[in-house]
Design an enzyme around this catalytic site. Structure first.
Site, PDB file in Angstrom:
ATOM      1  N   TYR A 113      16.771 -18.612  -0.131  1.00  0.00           N
ATOM      2  CA  TYR A 113      17.405 -17.564  -0.904  1.00  0.00           C
ATOM      3  C   TYR A 113      17.042 -18.058  -1.915  1.00  0.00           C
ATOM      4  O   TYR A 113      16.148 -19.023  -2.777  1.00  0.00           O
ATOM      5  CB  TYR A 113      19.045 -17.386  -0.507  1.00  0.00           C
ATOM      6  CG  TYR A 113      19.985 -16.692  -1.114  1.00  0.00           C
ATOM      7  CD1 TYR A 113      19.039 -14.808  -1.576  1.00  0.00           C
ATOM      8  CD2 TYR A 113      20.595 -16.329  -2.134  1.00  0.00           C
ATOM      9  CE1 TYR A 113      19.136 -13.797  -1.921  1.00  0.00           C
ATOM     10  CE2 TYR A 113      21.596 -15.776  -2.386  1.00  0.00           C
ATOM     11  CZ  TYR A 113      20.658 -14.468  -2.516  1.00  0.00           C
ATOM     12  OH  TYR A 113      21.397 -13.210  -2.891  1.00  0.00           O
ATOM     13  N   LYS A 184      18.077 -12.237   2.758  1.00  0.00           N
ATOM     14  CA  LYS A 184      18.633 -11.859   3.100  1.00  0.00           C
ATOM     15  C   LYS A 184      19.490 -11.697   4.288  1.00  0.00           C
ATOM     16  O   LYS A 184      20.704 -11.728   4.697  1.00  0.00           O
ATOM     17  CB  LYS A 184      18.930  -9.971   1.972  1.00  0.00           C
ATOM     18  CG  LYS A 184      18.604 -10.174   0.420  1.00  0.00           C
ATOM     19  CD  LYS A 184      20.347 -10.051   0.339  1.00  0.00           C
ATOM     20  CE  LYS A 184      19.700 -10.807  -1.212  1.00  0.00           C
ATOM     21  NZ  LYS A 184      21.000 -10.694  -2.163  1.00  0.00           N
TER      22      LYS A 184
END
Length: 567
Positions: A113, A184
């Site tokens: 991320y 995600k």
């Protein structure tokens, strides 16, 4: 219960043992990430599934595989190579990937991320190795239902979709933004959502980047972005196909530009249960952090004067959440708006100039503009701001003069530099603490190491949407929500605030450590379920309300190998 996939299903058999039933065998079984255990297949499974002789003789435990795989991760010399390595593991053996991520989450979250995923998006077309999820473009969107039929998952409950127009703080990235959807959903699974009920989607409507279109390695469609009616016709086809193929899915819109994020959200939120993470997730996580900071200061949100620098989807979402947070504490909407000052690249939003519709509720009158000024420094000074939030994507915009100015307004200024990735941060935490002599309560969007100042070590809170969206989406899935309401988003924010207050506020932390993401997601999901029933949008059985936290925990997917059988 609907079948998970065309190729496998999990079920508790008559003897009480939970098993994976597969229709594949041999090499095909080893090439599908959800069904591959690699060297962990037992001797019996190898013979029954035509794997005998196709694997090393030693039968490995998951722990042995984890040790070997983690050693490979450590050998990767750069963060981008670490990202590529983890994606290779994910495409080879999903259970192993998620077990590794769970075991090393604080170390690997910044890789899969922000901030490293930003580099991965920029380099997507050079590091691409294997497909994941579903891709729609002008070339196949007319066959959107057929495209979704090609996906081997039959019971998708969580979709993350992006058109890649506003990736983090790096803007239009063409098709490469699909890496954000993949990242995600990895965090959804870290928070308890089964990867076998999740689907990343890339909505390739083109790009304005001539350098991408002309790049011989570019993997997206080589055309300018669709706009207006063509753009929404594209999205209509996608949403209609999702409703037909996956009627129980919750959809998270991700990294849509400010020009379309609000319009897309409003167009589809009642047609398909959905939310926009950049607007609502960012707003919720910022609200939770600010509420925690107020608790540390011993005052309330309703007493603050707030300046937000950055009026894109994130900035407006944070403004919306903070206004509703103040209204929750008894202010009227008008009173809350009077305490909110939002600036874009042209300065303070004011009703004497053109602007996008979503900004208009925050626009100030000519009289206010004359009183507090137009640009950031004078607005901070003259508004007597106590809270300064950055969502501009512009590095270094919180200068020493600005930080010192807010430090004069209050003993404990709250300063959040929330832009991602790290290179887009409005100010470095070390500078903020130095310019406020250690008095500021600081948070950032990307991870920063603790800062030593004046003999004290300051933990830097990470206002990471990962504390909100996995629980919000998972809770909506478990509630079988027909809509993701504003109240459900606010419930997620308050759940995060309450969790932090119970476990970490006494230590001066305004956000939990990342290692607790799964537990945070459980608490957020439980509160979201309760709110979904209160709002009348839940289709699940009401018995889930008896003990929603326990219910959520029983539904959280665990990255463990199951025994395999054919059939």
């Amino acid at each position: 219960m609907p079948k998970l996939s065309k190729y496998f299903e999990t079920a508790r058999d008559a003897d009480g043992v939970f098993r994976m039933h597969v229709s594949l065998d041999g090499y095909a079984l080893l090439r599908l990430a959800p069904t591959n255990k690699g060297s962990a297949f037992t001797i019996e499974e190898r013979r029954a599934l035509h794997l005998d002789g196709l694997l090393p003789p030693h039968v490995s435990s998951l722990d042995e595989q984890l040790a070997r795989t983690y050693a490979g991760f450590l050998r990767s010399p750069t963060d981008l190579m670490k990202y590529t390595y983890l994606r290779q593991v994910q495409e080879r053996n999903e259970t192993l990937f998620y077990a590794l991520l769970e075991q090393h989450l604080p170390e690997m979250l910044p890789i899969i991320y922000t901030p490293t995923v930003g580099d991965a998006v920029r380099n997507y077309h050079n590091i691409y190795q294997s497909a994941r999820g579903v891709s729609l473009s002008p070339e196949n969107v007319s066959r959107a239902r057929e495209v979704l039929d090609n996906c081997h998952y039959d019971d998708v409950r969580m979709i993350v979709a992006t058109d890649s127009s506003a990736i983090l703080g790096i803007g239009d990235q063409g098709y490469g933004g699909v890496a954000i959807s993949i990242g995600k959903l990895a965090l959804y699974t870290a928070g308890g959502m089964s990867p076998w009920r999740s689907l990343p989607v890339g909505l390739d409507v083109g790009t304005e980047r001539a350098d991408l279109i002309e790049d011989p390695h570019y993997l997206g469609v080589r055309q300018k972005r669709l706009r207006g009616e063509e753009y929404f016709a594209f999205f209509d086809r996608f949403v209609d196909a999702v409703r037909e193929r996956y009627p129980n899915a919750i959809l998270q819109w991700e990294d849509l530009s400010k020009d379309s994020a609000f319009a897309v959200h409003e167009r589809y939120r009642k047609k398909l249960a959905s939310f926009n993470d950049d607007i609502q997730g960012t707003g919720a996580v910022a609200l939770a952090g600010v509420l925690s900071a107020c608790k540390i200061r011993g005052d309330t949100l309703r007493d603050q004067r707030i300046v937000i620098f950055g009026a894109g989807a994130g900035g407006a979402g944070v403004g919306w959440a903070l206004v509703h947070g103040m209204m929750r504490e008894g202010l009227s909407e008008k009173e809350a708006m009077e305490r909110m000052f939002i600036l874009d690249s042209k300065g303070l939003l004011s009703d004497d100039r053109p602007m996008e519709d979503y900004k208009r509720p925050f626009a100030k009158s000519k009289e206010v503009l004359e009183r507090v000024g137009k640009y950031l420094l004078e607005v901070v000074e003259k508004s007597k701001a106590t809270i300064l939030l950055g969502l501009s994507g512009q590095p270094g915009m919180f200068t020493e003069a600005i930080i010192r100015a807010i430090g004069k307004n209050t003993e404990r200024p709250v300063i959040f530099a929330l832009s991602n990735p790290t290179t887009s941060c409005e100010a470095q935490p070390a500078d903020i603490l130095a310019w406020t002599t250690g008095r500021a309560i600081v948070a950032t969007g990307s991870p920063f190491a603790p800062v030593s100042f004046g003999g004290t070590l300051y933990e830097i809170g990470q206002g990471n949407n990962a504390f909100i969206f996995p629980g919000l989406g998972f809770g909506a899935v478990l509630a079988q929500a027909r809509e993701v309401t504003d109240a459900m988003v606010m419930a997620a924010a308050i759940a995060l605030t309450d969790y932090t207050a119970e476990h970490h506020l006494s230590k001066g932390l305004i956000y939990p450590p990342v290692v607790e993401l799964r537990e945070v997601a459980a608490h957020v999901a439980a509160r979201v379920i309760t709110q979904a029933f209160a709002d009348g949008v839940a289709a699940a059985s009401p018995d889930k309300l008896k003990d929603p936290l326990t219910y959520v925990r029983t539904k959280m997917w665990q990255p463990k190998y199951l025994p395999f059988v054919r059939g």
